[in-house]
Write a protein that holds these residues in place. Sequence first.
Motif, mmCIF file in Angstrom:
data_model
loop_
_atom_site.group_PDB
_atom_site.id
_atom_site.type_symbol
_atom_site.label_atom_id
_atom_site.label_comp_id
_atom_site.label_asym_id
_atom_site.label_seq_id
_atom_site.Cartn_x
_atom_site.Cartn_y
_atom_site.Cartn_z
ATOM 1 N N ARG A 52 0.834 -1.205 0.000
ATOM 2 C CA ARG A 52 0.000 0.000 0.000
ATOM 3 C C ARG A 52 0.864 1.249 0.000
ATOM 4 O O ARG A 52 0.385 2.345 -0.289
ATOM 5 C CB ARG A 52 -0.929 0.002 1.222
ATOM 6 N N LEU A 53 2.143 1.097 0.316
ATOM 7 C CA LEU A 53 3.072 2.233 0.347
ATOM 8 C C LEU A 53 3.848 2.306 -0.972
ATOM 9 O O LEU A 53 4.382 1.305 -1.454
ATOM 10 C CB LEU A 53 4.041 2.084 1.518
ATOM 11 N N ALA A 54 3.919 3.495 -1.542
ATOM 12 C CA ALA A 54 4.548 3.693 -2.854
ATOM 13 C C ALA A 54 6.004 3.239 -2.916
ATOM 14 O O ALA A 54 6.406 2.624 -3.910
ATOM 15 C CB ALA A 54 4.421 5.158 -3.274
ATOM 16 N N PRO A 55 6.841 3.495 -1.892
ATOM 17 C CA PRO A 55 8.243 3.054 -2.004
ATOM 18 C C PRO A 55 8.382 1.538 -2.153
ATOM 19 O O PRO A 55 9.287 1.064 -2.845
ATOM 20 C CB PRO A 55 8.879 3.537 -0.704
ATOM 21 N N PHE A 56 7.476 0.781 -1.560
ATOM 22 C CA PHE A 56 7.571 -0.672 -1.688
ATOM 23 C C PHE A 56 7.052 -1.153 -3.036
ATOM 24 O O PHE A 56 7.522 -2.167 -3.555
ATOM 25 C CB PHE A 56 6.857 -1.359 -0.520
ATOM 26 N N ARG A 57 6.126 -0.429 -3.624
ATOM 27 C CA ARG A 57 5.720 -0.752 -4.990
ATOM 28 C C ARG A 57 6.870 -0.461 -5.954
ATOM 29 O O ARG A 57 7.104 -1.206 -6.902
ATOM 30 C CB ARG A 57 4.458 0.022 -5.373
ATOM 31 N N PHE A 58 7.590 0.636 -5.695
ATOM 32 C CA PHE A 58 8.772 0.970 -6.493
ATOM 33 C C PHE A 58 9.839 -0.110 -6.320
ATOM 34 O O PHE A 58 10.473 -0.535 -7.291
ATOM 35 C CB PHE A 58 9.290 2.349 -6.083
ATOM 36 N N LEU A 59 10.029 -0.575 -5.090
ATOM 37 C CA LEU A 59 11.003 -1.639 -4.819
ATOM 38 C C LEU A 59 10.621 -2.908 -5.578
ATOM 39 O O LEU A 59 11.474 -3.551 -6.193
ATOM 40 C CB LEU A 59 11.085 -1.919 -3.317
ATOM 41 N N LEU A 60 9.349 -3.250 -5.555
ATOM 42 C CA LEU A 60 8.871 -4.432 -6.278
ATOM 43 C C LEU A 60 9.126 -4.280 -7.775
ATOM 44 O O LEU A 60 9.678 -5.182 -8.421
ATOM 45 C CB LEU A 60 7.378 -4.661 -6.009
ATOM 46 N N ALA A 61 8.726 -3.152 -8.338
ATOM 47 C CA ALA A 61 8.896 -2.941 -9.781
ATOM 48 C C ALA A 61 10.371 -2.931 -10.178
ATOM 49 O O ALA A 61 10.760 -3.569 -11.168
ATOM 50 C CB ALA A 61 8.234 -1.630 -10.191
ATOM 51 N N ALA A 116 13.917 1.662 2.162
ATOM 52 C CA ALA A 116 14.604 1.574 3.456
ATOM 53 C C ALA A 116 14.128 2.672 4.399
ATOM 54 O O ALA A 116 13.962 2.451 5.600
ATOM 55 C CB ALA A 116 16.113 1.659 3.262
ATOM 56 N N ARG A 117 13.893 3.839 3.843
ATOM 57 C CA ARG A 117 13.402 4.954 4.665
ATOM 58 C C ARG A 117 12.046 4.614 5.267
ATOM 59 O O ARG A 117 11.789 4.861 6.444
ATOM 60 C CB ARG A 117 13.308 6.214 3.812
ATOM 61 N N GLU A 118 11.165 4.050 4.444
ATOM 62 C CA GLU A 118 9.844 3.648 4.944
ATOM 63 C C GLU A 118 9.938 2.463 5.901
ATOM 64 O O GLU A 118 9.168 2.371 6.848
ATOM 65 C CB GLU A 118 8.916 3.281 3.777
ATOM 66 N N ALA A 119 10.875 1.552 5.612
ATOM 67 C CA ALA A 119 11.001 0.359 6.452
ATOM 68 C C ALA A 119 11.469 0.726 7.854
ATOM 69 O O ALA A 119 11.054 0.092 8.826
ATOM 70 C CB ALA A 119 11.960 -0.640 5.822
ATOM 71 N N THR A 120 12.320 1.743 7.977
ATOM 72 C CA THR A 120 12.787 2.126 9.312
ATOM 73 C C THR A 120 11.653 2.718 10.137
ATOM 74 O O THR A 120 11.594 2.524 11.343
ATOM 75 C CB THR A 120 13.944 3.148 9.238
ATOM 76 N N ALA A 121 10.749 3.410 9.461
ATOM 77 C CA ALA A 121 9.580 3.962 10.162
ATOM 78 C C ALA A 121 8.464 2.924 10.260
ATOM 79 O O ALA A 121 7.463 3.160 10.928
ATOM 80 C CB ALA A 121 9.070 5.199 9.427
ATOM 81 N N CYS A 122 8.650 1.812 9.588
ATOM 82 C CA CYS A 122 7.673 0.719 9.552
ATOM 83 C C CYS A 122 6.300 1.233 9.128
ATOM 84 O O CYS A 122 5.278 0.873 9.710
ATOM 85 C CB CYS A 122 7.628 -0.005 10.890
ATOM 86 N N GLY A 123 6.305 2.070 8.104
ATOM 87 C CA GLY A 123 5.046 2.565 7.558
ATOM 88 C C GLY A 123 4.315 3.499 8.492
ATOM 89 O O GLY A 123 3.099 3.622 8.415
ATOM 90 N N GLY A 124 5.019 4.168 9.365
ATOM 91 C CA GLY A 124 4.381 5.090 10.305
ATOM 92 C C GLY A 124 3.544 4.376 11.348
ATOM 93 O O GLY A 124 2.610 4.941 11.900
ATOM 94 N N GLY A 125 3.889 3.131 11.632
ATOM 95 C CA GLY A 125 3.155 2.360 12.638
ATOM 96 C C GLY A 125 1.916 1.682 12.100
ATOM 97 O O GLY A 125 1.172 1.063 12.846
ATOM 98 N N ASN A 126 1.685 1.758 10.779
ATOM 99 C CA ASN A 126 0.500 1.149 10.172
ATOM 100 C C ASN A 126 0.725 -0.295 9.751
ATOM 101 O O ASN A 126 -0.167 -0.914 9.192
ATOM 102 C CB ASN A 126 0.057 1.954 8.940
ATOM 103 N N ILE A 127 1.915 -0.830 9.988
ATOM 104 C CA ILE A 127 2.258 -2.168 9.523
ATOM 105 C C ILE A 127 2.604 -3.042 10.720
ATOM 106 O O ILE A 127 3.254 -2.598 11.665
ATOM 107 C CB ILE A 127 3.441 -2.105 8.531
ATOM 108 N N SER A 128 2.215 -4.321 10.659
ATOM 109 C CA SER A 128 2.496 -5.255 11.752
ATOM 110 C C SER A 128 3.987 -5.585 11.814
ATOM 111 O O SER A 128 4.737 -5.312 10.883
ATOM 112 C CB SER A 128 1.697 -6.547 11.555
ATOM 113 N N GLY A 129 4.407 -6.200 12.921
ATOM 114 C CA GLY A 129 5.812 -6.555 13.118
ATOM 115 C C GLY A 129 6.311 -7.546 12.092
ATOM 116 O O GLY A 129 7.442 -7.455 11.615
#
Length: 180
Positions: A52-61, A116-129
């Motif tokens: 659901r987060l754009a950086p991870f869609r970019f990572l996938l692509a 990596a930037r999003e992963a360190t914030a873990c999606g702003g707390g919206n993502i499970s462990g």
Amino acid sequence: MASPLRNGEQAAAGRRKAAGRMGALLLLLRVAALCFSLAAAVFSATDGAVLRLAPFRFLLAANAIVAVYSAFEVVAAAWEVAKSATLLPEAMQLWFDFGHDQGFGYMALAAGAAAAREATACGGGNISGTACLQADIAVGLGFAAFAFLALAALATGFRLVRFLATGSRLPASSSSSAPY
């Protein structure tokens, strides 16, 4: 019994052996880039929470594109090792390899940095462990794919410089000292 090699034959055999070593190294680097980019794409694709987060869609692509490119390059490198000839005309193959290694390497690095930037914030707390751990693994695998692609770019750059200097991707023939 085979006759001994003459000076010219020895130099040609040495060039083929050196070209074979460089080709085998490139094949190994390309297989590693393929494995890591494919694994990163799979880890990214199987985690719906982070997609659901754009950086991870970019990572996938980016990793999917690098995996497809690496698969093509594995075939080209295997062809070169087996046949001692490039798949495309030599000059075109060298420029193609170097240019695409550079472009796709930077794309993989940019995607990894953004994710990596999003992963360190873990999606702003919206993502499970568990999803955070999977995202971290995908980012790490993407960076590993970039590292192998960067090493391949160094090797292809070396081959390109050799081609520009000598007219061949093969090592220059060693001059034999003829008796006077």
